[in-house]
Design a protein around this motif. Structure first.
Motif, PDB file in Angstrom:
ATOM      1  N   ARG A  46       0.808  -1.217   0.000  1.00 29.34           N
ATOM      2  CA  ARG A  46       0.000   0.000   0.000  1.00 29.34           C
ATOM      3  C   ARG A  46       0.845   1.272   0.000  1.00 29.34           C
ATOM      4  O   ARG A  46       0.446   2.281  -0.581  1.00 29.34           O
ATOM      5  CB  ARG A  46      -0.994  -0.008   1.147  1.00 29.34           C
ATOM      6  N   PHE A  47       2.019   1.260   0.624  1.00 30.11           N
ATOM      7  CA  PHE A  47       2.852   2.466   0.616  1.00 30.11           C
ATOM      8  C   PHE A  47       3.535   2.665  -0.735  1.00 30.11           C
ATOM      9  O   PHE A  47       3.796   3.795  -1.143  1.00 30.11           O
ATOM     10  CB  PHE A  47       3.876   2.415   1.754  1.00 30.11           C
ATOM     11  N   TYR A  49       1.990   1.836  -3.521  1.00 29.01           N
ATOM     12  CA  TYR A  49       0.869   2.410  -4.266  1.00 29.01           C
ATOM     13  C   TYR A  49       0.685   3.888  -3.918  1.00 29.01           C
ATOM     14  O   TYR A  49       0.394   4.704  -4.793  1.00 29.01           O
ATOM     15  CB  TYR A  49      -0.416   1.641  -3.981  1.00 29.01           C
ATOM     16  N   ALA A  50       0.839   4.241  -2.640  1.00 31.45           N
ATOM     17  CA  ALA A  50       0.708   5.644  -2.239  1.00 31.45           C
ATOM     18  C   ALA A  50       1.778   6.500  -2.914  1.00 31.45           C
ATOM     19  O   ALA A  50       1.491   7.611  -3.376  1.00 31.45           O
ATOM     20  CB  ALA A  50       0.804   5.770  -0.725  1.00 31.45           C
ATOM     21  N   THR A  51       2.997   5.988  -2.988  1.00 30.02           N
ATOM     22  CA  THR A  51       4.068   6.716  -3.666  1.00 30.02           C
ATOM     23  C   THR A  51       3.749   6.915  -5.143  1.00 30.02           C
ATOM     24  O   THR A  51       3.927   8.009  -5.688  1.00 30.02           O
ATOM     25  CB  THR A  51       5.406   5.966  -3.513  1.00 30.02           C
ATOM     26  N   VAL A  53       0.768   6.959  -6.492  1.00 29.73           N
ATOM     27  CA  VAL A  53      -0.352   7.903  -6.592  1.00 29.73           C
ATOM     28  C   VAL A  53       0.155   9.332  -6.497  1.00 29.73           C
ATOM     29  O   VAL A  53      -0.227  10.194  -7.301  1.00 29.73           O
ATOM     30  CB  VAL A  53      -1.410   7.610  -5.511  1.00 29.73           C
ATOM     31  N   TYR A  54       1.039   9.603  -5.540  1.00 29.13           N
ATOM     32  CA  TYR A  54       1.552  10.961  -5.399  1.00 29.13           C
ATOM     33  C   TYR A  54       2.447  11.351  -6.574  1.00 29.13           C
ATOM     34  O   TYR A  54       2.412  12.499  -7.027  1.00 29.13           O
ATOM     35  CB  TYR A  54       2.291  11.130  -4.072  1.00 29.13           C
ATOM     36  N   PHE A 106      -9.085   3.048  -3.230  1.00 29.46           N
ATOM     37  CA  PHE A 106      -8.380   4.270  -2.853  1.00 29.46           C
ATOM     38  C   PHE A 106      -8.440   4.551  -1.360  1.00 29.46           C
ATOM     39  O   PHE A 106      -7.545   5.191  -0.820  1.00 29.46           O
ATOM     40  CB  PHE A 106      -8.931   5.467  -3.618  1.00 29.46           C
ATOM     41  N   ILE A 109      -5.333   3.474   0.488  1.00 29.99           N
ATOM     42  CA  ILE A 109      -4.056   4.120   0.171  1.00 29.99           C
ATOM     43  C   ILE A 109      -3.845   5.260   1.155  1.00 29.99           C
ATOM     44  O   ILE A 109      -4.683   6.149   1.271  1.00 29.99           O
ATOM     45  CB  ILE A 109      -4.051   4.628  -1.280  1.00 29.99           C
ATOM     46  N   PRO A 110      -2.717   5.232   1.883  1.00 29.52           N
ATOM     47  CA  PRO A 110      -2.471   6.286   2.878  1.00 29.52           C
ATOM     48  C   PRO A 110      -2.375   7.666   2.241  1.00 29.52           C
ATOM     49  O   PRO A 110      -1.658   7.868   1.270  1.00 29.52           O
ATOM     50  CB  PRO A 110      -1.115   5.884   3.492  1.00 29.52           C
ATOM     51  N   GLY A 111      -3.121   8.615   2.775  1.00 24.01           N
ATOM     52  CA  GLY A 111      -3.060   9.993   2.332  1.00 24.01           C
ATOM     53  C   GLY A 111      -3.885  10.340   1.119  1.00 24.01           C
ATOM     54  O   GLY A 111      -3.871  11.488   0.669  1.00 24.01           O
ATOM     55  N   PHE A 112      -4.627   9.396   0.563  1.00 25.51           N
ATOM     56  CA  PHE A 112      -5.401   9.703  -0.642  1.00 25.51           C
ATOM     57  C   PHE A 112      -6.544  10.663  -0.337  1.00 25.51           C
ATOM     58  O   PHE A 112      -6.901  11.488  -1.185  1.00 25.51           O
ATOM     59  CB  PHE A 112      -5.935   8.430  -1.299  1.00 25.51           C
TER      60      PHE A 112
END
Length: 167
Positions: A46-47, A49-51, A53-54, A106, A109-112
């Motif tokens: 998940r992290f 994926y978060a990277t 996404v950003y 979504f 995902i952390p921070g989405f």
């Protein structure tokens, strides 16, 4: 260096930006292949994926906001769009988000949520600025300032509601 100088420098040598932007959905595709099929295996990624996404959303949001500004306020013609700096980041963002959404929702995902809130705020500010620009409310106004603030908050709530229904 101004923003125009930066875009001119990127436009004169677009290969680096194109490779960077095209590698993000490719990495999302590779991560989708490697992350496994079970929920526990996907949860460990998940992290990553978060990277991704950003990496996709920050240039995509900037390009989208820049396009809205150029078309609404600067009256830029669609024929003058720079495909590398104005279109490719948005396509990269859409492709990356579609690839990731197939594997992981979504909300995991952390921070989405903060990213979508930021996009809502940008949309509300641009909408308010466009409204003020069209009505010439800043030149001469008899409207009390509290009505403008209430209109801005209402616009923010409408955009946030529409965004939550969209995704």
């Amino acid at each position: 260096m101004t923003l125009q100088d930066f875009f001119n420098a990127v436009s004169s040598n677009p290969a680096l930006l194109a490779v960077f932007l095209l590698s993000i959905p490719a990495l999302a595709f590779v991560v989708n292949m490697w992350s496994g099929a079970t929920a526990e295996e996907i949860w460990r990624w998940r992290f990553v994926y978060a990277t991704l996404v950003y990496l996709a959303c920050i240039p995509g949001i900037f390009a989208f906001t820049l396009n809205i500004y150029l078309f609404l306020f600067e009256r830029q013609s669609i024929w003058q769009m720079n495909l590398i700096t104005q279109v490719l980041p948005i396509v990269t963002m859409a492709a990356t988000l579609m690839l990731i959404k197939r594997k992981l929702p979504f909300n995991y995902i952390p921070g989405f949520g903060k990213l979508s809130g930021f996009m809502t705020l940008i949309g509300a500010v641009i909408g308010l600025l466009w409204f003020i620009d069209r009505t010439r409310i800043y030149a001469v106004t008899y409207i009390p300032f509290i009505y403008i603030v209430v209109g801005f908050v209402g616009l923010l709530l409408v955009i946030r509601f529409a965004w939550s229904k969209l995704f």
